[in-house]
Design a protein around this motif. Sequence first.
Motif, PDB file in Angstrom:
ATOM      1  N   LEU A 228     -26.777  59.471 -27.689  1.00  0.00           N
ATOM      2  CA  LEU A 228     -27.137  58.141 -27.184  1.00  0.00           C
ATOM      3  C   LEU A 228     -25.998  57.163 -27.387  1.00  0.00           C
ATOM      4  CD1 LEU A 228     -30.861  57.722 -28.298  1.00  0.00           C
ATOM      5  CD2 LEU A 228     -30.007  57.614 -25.955  1.00  0.00           C
ATOM      6  N   LYS A 229     -25.395  57.176 -28.570  1.00  0.00           N
ATOM      7  CA  LYS A 229     -24.349  56.191 -28.885  1.00  0.00           C
ATOM      8  C   LYS A 229     -23.046  56.502 -28.168  1.00  0.00           C
ATOM      9  CE  LYS A 229     -23.181  52.461 -30.929  1.00  0.00           C
ATOM     10  NZ  LYS A 229     -22.427  52.076 -29.727  1.00  0.00           N
ATOM     11  N   ASP A 230     -22.751  57.791 -28.011  1.00  0.00           N
ATOM     12  CA  ASP A 230     -21.469  58.163 -27.427  1.00  0.00           C
ATOM     13  C   ASP A 230     -21.470  58.039 -25.910  1.00  0.00           C
ATOM     14  OD1 ASP A 230     -18.801  59.257 -27.620  1.00  0.00           O
ATOM     15  OD2 ASP A 230     -19.607  61.101 -26.780  1.00  0.00           O
ATOM     16  N   ARG A 231     -22.541  58.489 -25.262  1.00  0.00           N
ATOM     17  CA  ARG A 231     -22.560  58.569 -23.805  1.00  0.00           C
ATOM     18  C   ARG A 231     -22.976  57.254 -23.147  1.00  0.00           C
ATOM     19  NH1 ARG A 231     -23.044  63.848 -21.725  1.00  0.00           N
ATOM     20  NH2 ARG A 231     -21.754  65.211 -23.004  1.00  0.00           N
ATOM     21  N   PHE A 232     -23.663  56.387 -23.886  1.00  0.00           N
ATOM     22  CA  PHE A 232     -24.227  55.188 -23.268  1.00  0.00           C
ATOM     23  C   PHE A 232     -23.756  53.941 -24.023  1.00  0.00           C
ATOM     24  CE2 PHE A 232     -27.120  58.756 -22.620  1.00  0.00           C
ATOM     25  CZ  PHE A 232     -27.138  58.806 -21.238  1.00  0.00           C
ATOM     26  N   PRO A 233     -22.617  53.368 -23.605  1.00  0.00           N
ATOM     27  CA  PRO A 233     -22.037  52.227 -24.336  1.00  0.00           C
ATOM     28  C   PRO A 233     -22.914  50.987 -24.329  1.00  0.00           C
ATOM     29  CG  PRO A 233     -20.882  52.599 -22.260  1.00  0.00           C
ATOM     30  CD  PRO A 233     -21.788  53.774 -22.461  1.00  0.00           C
TER      31      PRO A 233
ATOM     32  N   LYS B 166     -30.894  55.700 -15.867  1.00  0.00           N
ATOM     33  CA  LYS B 166     -31.686  54.842 -14.981  1.00  0.00           C
ATOM     34  C   LYS B 166     -32.388  53.735 -15.760  1.00  0.00           C
ATOM     35  CE  LYS B 166     -32.414  58.527 -11.604  1.00  0.00           C
ATOM     36  NZ  LYS B 166     -33.370  59.496 -11.014  1.00  0.00           N
ATOM     37  N   PHE B 167     -32.872  54.061 -16.957  1.00  0.00           N
ATOM     38  CA  PHE B 167     -33.505  53.045 -17.796  1.00  0.00           C
ATOM     39  C   PHE B 167     -32.509  51.938 -18.128  1.00  0.00           C
ATOM     40  CE2 PHE B 167     -34.115  51.263 -22.005  1.00  0.00           C
ATOM     41  CZ  PHE B 167     -35.428  50.834 -21.973  1.00  0.00           C
ATOM     42  N   LEU B 168     -31.289  52.318 -18.508  1.00  0.00           N
ATOM     43  CA  LEU B 168     -30.295  51.316 -18.894  1.00  0.00           C
ATOM     44  C   LEU B 168     -29.811  50.510 -17.692  1.00  0.00           C
ATOM     45  CD1 LEU B 168     -28.318  53.410 -21.532  1.00  0.00           C
ATOM     46  CD2 LEU B 168     -29.801  51.451 -21.968  1.00  0.00           C
ATOM     47  N   GLU B 169     -29.770  51.130 -16.514  1.00  0.00           N
ATOM     48  CA  GLU B 169     -29.446  50.370 -15.301  1.00  0.00           C
ATOM     49  C   GLU B 169     -30.441  49.223 -15.124  1.00  0.00           C
ATOM     50  OE1 GLU B 169     -29.402  52.923 -11.939  1.00  0.00           O
ATOM     51  OE2 GLU B 169     -27.934  54.300 -12.799  1.00  0.00           O
ATOM     52  N   ARG B 170     -31.703  49.536 -15.353  1.00  0.00           N
ATOM     53  CA  ARG B 170     -32.755  48.528 -15.194  1.00  0.00           C
ATOM     54  C   ARG B 170     -32.646  47.428 -16.258  1.00  0.00           C
ATOM     55  NH1 ARG B 170     -37.968  51.193 -16.582  1.00  0.00           N
ATOM     56  NH2 ARG B 170     -37.690  50.196 -18.621  1.00  0.00           N
ATOM     57  N   GLU B 171     -32.276  47.820 -17.472  1.00  0.00           N
ATOM     58  CA  GLU B 171     -32.262  46.857 -18.575  1.00  0.00           C
ATOM     59  C   GLU B 171     -30.981  46.028 -18.622  1.00  0.00           C
ATOM     60  OE1 GLU B 171     -34.787  46.248 -20.825  1.00  0.00           O
ATOM     61  OE2 GLU B 171     -35.963  47.509 -19.470  1.00  0.00           O
TER      62      GLU B 171
ATOM     63  N   GLY C 172     -18.921  46.973 -21.201  1.00  0.00           N
ATOM     64  CA  GLY C 172     -17.484  46.778 -21.011  1.00  0.00           C
ATOM     65  C   GLY C 172     -16.736  46.465 -22.281  1.00  0.00           C
ATOM     66  N   GLN C 173     -17.456  46.186 -23.383  1.00  0.00           N
ATOM     67  CA  GLN C 173     -16.784  45.860 -24.624  1.00  0.00           C
ATOM     68  C   GLN C 173     -16.272  47.093 -25.351  1.00  0.00           C
ATOM     69  OE1 GLN C 173     -15.956  42.937 -25.380  1.00  0.00           O
ATOM     70  NE2 GLN C 173     -17.143  41.894 -23.816  1.00  0.00           N
ATOM     71  N   ARG C 174     -16.703  48.274 -24.900  1.00  0.00           N
ATOM     72  CA  ARG C 174     -16.236  49.482 -25.580  1.00  0.00           C
ATOM     73  C   ARG C 174     -14.872  49.888 -25.061  1.00  0.00           C
ATOM     74  NH1 ARG C 174     -19.737  54.868 -26.221  1.00  0.00           N
ATOM     75  NH2 ARG C 174     -20.772  53.474 -27.673  1.00  0.00           N
ATOM     76  N   THR C 175     -13.970  50.212 -25.985  1.00  0.00           N
ATOM     77  CA  THR C 175     -12.666  50.752 -25.602  1.00  0.00           C
ATOM     78  C   THR C 175     -12.791  52.244 -25.358  1.00  0.00           C
ATOM     79  OG1 THR C 175     -12.106  51.157 -27.927  1.00  0.00           O
ATOM     80  CG2 THR C 175     -11.460  49.043 -26.993  1.00  0.00           C
TER      81      THR C 175
END
Length: 896
Positions: A849-854, A656-661, A884-887
């Motif tokens: 954090l790095k794996d689940r949240f691109p 939810k935080f990243l949706e906002r940011e 979207g830049q993550r493969t």
Amino acid sequence: MGSTDEAPQPKAYPEYWEADVILRDGATAHLRPISPQDKELLQELHSSQSQDSIYLRFFSYKPQLSQRELERFTTVDHTDRVCFVLILGGKMIGVGRYDRVSPRVAEVAFMISDHHQGRGIGSILLEHLAAAARENGIDRFTAEVLPENRKMLHVFVEAGYDVSRQFEDGVVMVEFDIDPTEKSLAVMAAREHRAEARSLQQLLTPTTVAVVGASAHADHAGHHAVEAILTGGYTGTLYGVGHTPYEREGLVFVSSLQEIDAAVDLAVIAVPREAVEEAVADCGRVGVRAVVVMTGGYAEDGASGAADQRRLVRIARAAGMRVVGPASLGLMNTDPDVSLNASVLPEMPRRGGLGLFSQSGAVGSMLYGAALRHGVGLSSYLSAGNRADVSGNDLMQYWEDDPGTTVCGLYLQSVGNPRKFSRIARRLSLSKPVIVAKSEVTGLRLPPGHTGRVTQAPPGALDSMFRQAGVIRAATAEELMDIAAITESQPLPASARIAVVSNALALAQLTEDTALRLGLEPVAVDGAVDTSGGAGDAHEAVLTAVRAQLTSGDVDSVVLVLMPVRGLDQRAVAAAVAQEASAADRTTVAVFTGQHGPDAVTTAVLADGHPALPCFDSPGTAMHALARVIGYTAWRSQDQGVVVDPEDFDFDAVEKFLERERRKITGDALYELGVAERNELLGHAGIRVLESVRFHDLEEGVAAAGRLGYPVALKTTDPFLRHRLDLGGVVLNIADEGQLRTAVETMKRTLAGWDVTDFEVQSMAPTGQTVVLRAAEDPLIGPVLSFGMAGDAVNLLDDWAHRVPPLTDRDITRMVRAPKAARKLFGYQGVPPVDTTGLEQLVNRVAFLKDRFPEIAFLELNPVVLSGSVLTVLSATVKIGDPGQRTDSARRAMLG
């Protein structure tokens, strides 16, 4: 069954929502959001459906969709209403949509063409809908399904989600959370594996092949392709397609593909550059399953050629075809039931267990020659050329299921989808050795669509990724074959214990020294084998010495090193040793030094038609290859661990935080979070940063220090100097207000040339060891975690440990012990050891954090202080970017 009858105005959707996908049966199709221009295609799909299918979708029968319905179904806003369609051969074969019914819940519905049932279309649409929904703040799907619609109910359950059902008014109400779970991700990976393996199996085991451009002229590529296939003993039916009749036994010549009555599984395109596109389109029109494009002049010739190559792939995939090439050397399958040499290489290699992949034709030719010199037999070979479609990842998926492939070898110039490569290679390495020779120069090329926000892999990161995945790294094609010669012909050694047998003490000692330097354990070294007698006595002396070590319970590998002796038949010795080694089932290699000419024993000796003994011409070469094999078996035998969800990690709050940011992200630029936002995000992940206060006015700093409580630390806000105690950018253990005022004035004078105006005050952490933890998105590897001891160890010496998430608990334990300077954490020269439990938990949180949240493009915790069992994060930086830049995201898609 949407939430509104009012058609919303369409808006742009992310480019990466469009994708080519592989269906369950190995064919390709194009997935994209629906558009208002799709009314005719949608009506055509609807009209072709049976009454039962229409009833299961709409709960009533309607032979046609009304104009109002067509308008509503094809006009969506890509946020509250999203719809994906699958296109194959210009036809719509599947539709999946969601309509938001509450802020975080959406209703889904599907229609799959009756003519394409059973191809996995529903699961692909569901994956892409779920990924798009999560981006739009939706975390739960619902659906109304008639009880008799068992196929759709199975789509939801088999996706790996925890599905709840409730029966109401004759309808099954289905609900499930769409956040990825370990089970749903495993299901997706398994489906991807089956589809891609099936796709390559069809490519490598065709029953009908057509050479487009077949020619009787010996200087034409089409002529070479036909001859290679026929002389290789192809067991299927071969057609030649060309303008000039070509009479050849075993070849059925036609002037066009339309004249072929049978289904064509594989077409080899060997026509001039200007005719390739039409040839591929023609293949698509007649239903060819895959094409090998030998013609070059595409991406290797610049931007215009690259654009033509992309168009070529679009044409092929739209027709459901896979593409090998362009600029491909071709492919081979040595299985006697197929015996296909669809390449320009002169002859079919010996049947063996090595699967081989290369990109460029030149490298492929080099590998082919190396395989012949080393006597290594091949199971299959594929030259991807420009790798516009079929890649090394595809081959690894196929090799994993292929019983004829026991060793996998790849020569890579670049890694197109690094996350996927790491994931597949790690799984494959658990059952079969994976050997990779990697070009260092072209490895810096960015994958398609990458932002370029990171320009180069951290030093050693690629090797770290290979080691983590169990991949055996080779420096050259020759070394790849050295290693393959052992793994393809010998049992894997159980340990590093070796025996050295030689007829020369100096050679035995040289081999022993090399073994020790490579970390092996020479437990028996016999350099006194007497070969001075007659040929028979010398032969028997060698066999007796080798036999003694092969039957010893103290060693797992035997290395025979012989200098040339007059009268000693080295080939006969090699053949006899091969038989002894096979009977003992022990890893054995032979070195015959001082050889030259045609009688040199430098290839594997054959026993009963099978490779039995890898032979080398120098002890160093043999020992390096053997050490790589022993290192691999050690990796395979160790506990791989499990991925453990960190405690107190609120995944929903982070999402939810990243949706906002996300709205703050502009194009390809990275957005750095402010202190408050950074602390909020990290707090959701269970990471607390020690409070600090920035100030410009000295009185503000004094007030902040008083609130935090003395003693405090003073730092400049300069990103470089804030970590440099030696340059005056940090002052520690300030005991009171007076010392703080003095420290600020002193720092201003010391850093006068740095234009320092702002400062930061922070509570003192317990003294201890300082480390740094970094997570970044790398163009060559993907997401990378880096760990090291803060200061000169990483800044000057690049003493980092790198890993690619997801990380198991064993990965993390090994990671924090990997840097050379990490010995300081466990007691070194009087420095007390620290408890690394908290550090390992911190690494795990950062990995999640790095794996689940691109969106999290960069995260650094620097420094982190370890004191006994206390861990304190003093500073953190977080930057977010376009996800979207993550493969290799949570949706199946083909690159290219």
